[in-house]
Write an enzyme that holds these catalytic residues in place. Structure first.
Site, PDB file in Angstrom:
ATOM      1  N   HIS A   1       0.148 -11.856   1.794  1.00 40.92           N
ATOM      2  CA  HIS A   1      -0.640 -11.072   1.013  1.00 40.92           C
ATOM      3  C   HIS A   1      -0.957 -11.629  -0.367  1.00 40.92           C
ATOM      4  O   HIS A   1      -2.332 -12.158  -0.464  1.00 40.92           O
ATOM      5  CB  HIS A   1      -0.028  -9.239   1.034  1.00 40.92           C
ATOM      6  CG  HIS A   1      -1.267  -8.717   0.303  1.00 40.92           C
ATOM      7  ND1 HIS A   1      -0.610  -7.494   0.244  1.00 40.92           N
ATOM      8  CD2 HIS A   1      -2.880  -8.627  -0.032  1.00 40.92           C
ATOM      9  CE1 HIS A   1      -1.997  -6.874  -0.254  1.00 40.92           C
ATOM     10  NE2 HIS A   1      -3.192  -7.591  -0.117  1.00 40.92           N
TER      11      HIS A   1
ATOM     12  N   PHE B   1     -19.387   0.089  -2.876  1.00 42.88           N
ATOM     13  CA  PHE B   1     -20.599  -0.289  -3.740  1.00 42.88           C
ATOM     14  C   PHE B   1     -21.636   0.392  -2.746  1.00 42.88           C
ATOM     15  O   PHE B   1     -22.753   0.751  -2.917  1.00 42.88           O
ATOM     16  CB  PHE B   1     -20.476  -1.678  -4.870  1.00 42.88           C
ATOM     17  CG  PHE B   1     -21.666  -1.407  -5.058  1.00 42.88           C
ATOM     18  CD1 PHE B   1     -22.099  -1.029  -6.181  1.00 42.88           C
ATOM     19  CD2 PHE B   1     -22.815  -2.377  -4.850  1.00 42.88           C
ATOM     20  CE1 PHE B   1     -23.647  -1.474  -7.437  1.00 42.88           C
ATOM     21  CE2 PHE B   1     -24.182  -2.477  -5.633  1.00 42.88           C
ATOM     22  CZ  PHE B   1     -24.011  -2.006  -6.014  1.00 42.88           C
ATOM     23  N   PHE B   2     -21.629  -0.620  -1.586  1.00 44.55           N
ATOM     24  CA  PHE B   2     -22.832  -0.334   0.005  1.00 44.55           C
ATOM     25  C   PHE B   2     -23.050   0.842   0.045  1.00 44.55           C
ATOM     26  O   PHE B   2     -24.146   1.303   1.064  1.00 44.55           O
ATOM     27  CB  PHE B   2     -22.748  -1.644  -0.051  1.00 44.55           C
ATOM     28  CG  PHE B   2     -23.361  -3.327  -0.448  1.00 44.55           C
ATOM     29  CD1 PHE B   2     -24.852  -3.336  -1.236  1.00 44.55           C
ATOM     30  CD2 PHE B   2     -22.074  -3.665  -1.212  1.00 44.55           C
ATOM     31  CE1 PHE B   2     -24.691  -4.456  -1.615  1.00 44.55           C
ATOM     32  CE2 PHE B   2     -22.601  -5.030  -1.431  1.00 44.55           C
ATOM     33  CZ  PHE B   2     -23.473  -5.396  -1.933  1.00 44.55           C
TER      34      PHE B   2
ATOM     35  N   SER C   1     -13.209  -5.935   2.135  1.00 41.75           N
ATOM     36  CA  SER C   1     -14.312  -5.294   1.462  1.00 41.75           C
ATOM     37  C   SER C   1     -15.783  -5.463   1.356  1.00 41.75           C
ATOM     38  O   SER C   1     -16.276  -6.120   1.055  1.00 41.75           O
ATOM     39  CB  SER C   1     -13.817  -5.452  -0.163  1.00 41.75           C
ATOM     40  OG  SER C   1     -12.663  -4.549  -0.895  1.00 41.75           O
ATOM     41  N   PRO C   2     -16.514  -5.633   2.261  1.00 42.51           N
ATOM     42  CA  PRO C   2     -17.900  -5.823   3.424  1.00 42.51           C
ATOM     43  C   PRO C   2     -18.571  -4.861   2.627  1.00 42.51           C
ATOM     44  O   PRO C   2     -19.599  -4.947   2.977  1.00 42.51           O
ATOM     45  CB  PRO C   2     -17.945  -5.979   4.184  1.00 42.51           C
ATOM     46  CG  PRO C   2     -16.116  -4.846   5.215  1.00 42.51           C
ATOM     47  CD  PRO C   2     -14.769  -4.773   4.012  1.00 42.51           C
TER      48      PRO C   2
ATOM     49  N   TYR D   1       0.486  -0.860  -0.055  1.00 45.96           N
ATOM     50  CA  TYR D   1       0.035  -0.020  -0.071  1.00 45.96           C
ATOM     51  C   TYR D   1       0.945   1.100   0.356  1.00 45.96           C
ATOM     52  O   TYR D   1       1.340   1.999   0.543  1.00 45.96           O
ATOM     53  CB  TYR D   1      -1.257   0.200   1.168  1.00 45.96           C
ATOM     54  CG  TYR D   1      -2.371  -1.547   1.031  1.00 45.96           C
ATOM     55  CD1 TYR D   1      -2.450  -1.566   0.159  1.00 45.96           C
ATOM     56  CD2 TYR D   1      -2.219  -1.246   2.210  1.00 45.96           C
ATOM     57  CE1 TYR D   1      -3.139  -3.263   0.241  1.00 45.96           C
ATOM     58  CE2 TYR D   1      -3.225  -2.456   2.666  1.00 45.96           C
ATOM     59  CZ  TYR D   1      -3.812  -2.878   1.802  1.00 45.96           C
ATOM     60  OH  TYR D   1      -4.296  -4.073   1.517  1.00 45.96           O
TER      61      TYR D   1
ATOM     62  N   ARG E   1     -16.203  -2.595  -1.876  1.00 47.76           N
ATOM     63  CA  ARG E   1     -15.859  -1.485  -1.441  1.00 47.76           C
ATOM     64  C   ARG E   1     -16.471   0.141  -1.838  1.00 47.76           C
ATOM     65  O   ARG E   1     -16.102   1.045  -3.144  1.00 47.76           O
ATOM     66  CB  ARG E   1     -14.465  -1.198  -3.341  1.00 47.76           C
ATOM     67  CG  ARG E   1     -13.602  -2.748  -2.954  1.00 47.76           C
ATOM     68  CD  ARG E   1     -13.027  -2.976  -4.955  1.00 47.76           C
ATOM     69  NE  ARG E   1     -11.954  -3.900  -4.778  1.00 47.76           N
ATOM     70  CZ  ARG E   1     -11.712  -5.402  -4.527  1.00 47.76           C
ATOM     71  NH1 ARG E   1     -13.362  -6.295  -4.641  1.00 47.76           N
ATOM     72  NH2 ARG E   1     -11.163  -6.169  -4.305  1.00 47.76           N
TER      73      ARG E   1
ATOM     74  N   GLY F   1     -23.925   3.071  -4.778  1.00 48.65           N
ATOM     75  CA  GLY F   1     -24.617   2.685  -5.365  1.00 48.65           C
ATOM     76  C   GLY F   1     -23.399   2.895  -6.634  1.00 48.65           C
ATOM     77  O   GLY F   1     -22.302   3.692  -6.775  1.00 48.65           O
TER      78      GLY F   1
END
Length: 348
Positions: free
Chosen positions: A131, A216-217, A210-211, A62, A214, A220
């Site tokens: 990783h 989206f939730f 990513s629960p 990272y 990423r 949207g």
């Protein structure tokens, strides 16, 4: 000082205890647009720890390296460091155009660990993950070197990320694997058939990255309007064009259920992961204190069996369009991680 509100859970059977929700730190320094202001991120990390979110996740890739340096500065306060469970990773390098290479040979493992210890400003790493699996090195060889690092007191617990069931079994036979990190969310559920049961059979804890899909939730398809040109999500098939348009229906359905529950769609999606079991710790990432607080709020969202079933009726593989990584990165994920047999390494 804010009151700690997040409980602890045990991951694996070797003694690791972490906050029931962790903090993914990647987006503070890499892949999700420009690096965020250092002082702001240090304040965020310390705020998280004081709120009880003490399980911090980073990696040497990272930045590269800059996220570990950031964590080192944030944890330079001894009181903060004593509260935390610090996880970092090795074995993944990105070249030009984000071309991936993986590394698991003993000399690399050791050098990577020594470098991470310096950047993090610690004497011991609580949880050290591979990783991505190196397909040219038997997993027994990599874990054998990690075992030595445990014995030397440089790391406490060993983890794997994006490893297949057979790779997990082979690794666990060399030294107990404490945690497997995998992508798990309402729109990424392929790990449920084989990987999750394998971990549970062997007594290995699960960390879900990513629960929130990423981001989206959280919003949207509108998420795409907020991303900078260099945000890696713009290159993921699931976020592109017609795929995103078709995936938007899932967000709308989740949002509808969330309104009924009196929570946000991201809290609902995160609560769904929390309801997967007491051996699962999601590590949502954020760069804003208000989003951190919202994620903590997901712990108060209780789902009935009927609500879980309703969510899962939306969230199955055929309903999600597009791969979760760009094509040249997908080949390093768990479905493709079979390493050579140990006997092949005797010639090295």
């Amino acid at each position: 000082m804010a009151v700690q509100i997040v409980n602890k859970i045990k991951l694996g059977s070797q003694g690791l205890e972490v906050s029931v929700q962790g903090l993914g730190c990647m987006g503070m320094s890499a892949f999700y647009g420009p690096p965020k202001p250092e002082l702001d991120m240090i304040s965020l990390i310390r705020h998280a720890v004081n709120r009880g979110v003490t399980f911090l996740d980073t990696s040497d890739v990272y930045g590269p390296h800059t996220n570990e340096i950031l964590l080192g500065k944030a944890l330079s306060d001894e009181v903060i460091r004593e509260k935390t469970q610090l996880a970092t990773k090795f074995g993944l390098q990105l070249g030009e155009s984000l071309a991936i290479s993986t590394h698991g040979d003993p000399s690399y493992v050791r050098a990577a660990c020594e470098a991470s210890l310096k950047r993090l400003q610690v004497d011991c790493i609580d949880l050290y993950y591979q990783h991505r699996v190196d397909l040219n090195v038997p997993i027994e060889v990599t874990v054998g070197e990690l075992k030595k690092l445990v014995e030397e007191g440089k790391i406490k617990y060993i983890g794997l990320s994006e490893a297949s069931a057979s790779t997990i079994r082979r690794a666990h036979a060399v030294h107990p694997i404490t945690v497997v990190q995998l992508e798990w969310s309402l729109w990424t559920r392929d790990v449920e058939e084989e990987i999750v049961p394998t971990c549970r059979e062997l007594g290995i804890g699960i960390v879900a990255y990513s629960p929130l899909g990423r981001g989206f939730f959280s919003s949207g398809a509108k998420l795409m309007e907020t991303l900078s040109d260099d945000d890696s999500r713009k290159f993921i098939p699931r976020f592109q064009g017609e795929n995103m348009e078709q995936n938007q229906w899932m967000f709308e359905k989740v949002n509808e259920i969330a309104r009924r529950k009196g929570c946000t769609p991201s809290q609902l999606a995160l609560a769904w992961v929390h309801h997967q079991g007491s051996d699962v710790c999601p590590i949502p990432g954020t760069t804003k204190i208000e989003n951190l607080e919202q994620n903590i709020g997901a712990l108060s969202v209780k789902l009935t069996h009927e609500e879980m079933s309703e969510l899962e009726s939306l969230a199955f593989e055929d309903n999600v369009k597009g791969d979760r990584y760009r094509t040249d990165h997908l080949s390093t994920t768990w479905k493709y991680t079979e390493t050579p047999p140990l006997s092949s390494w005797k010639f090295h």
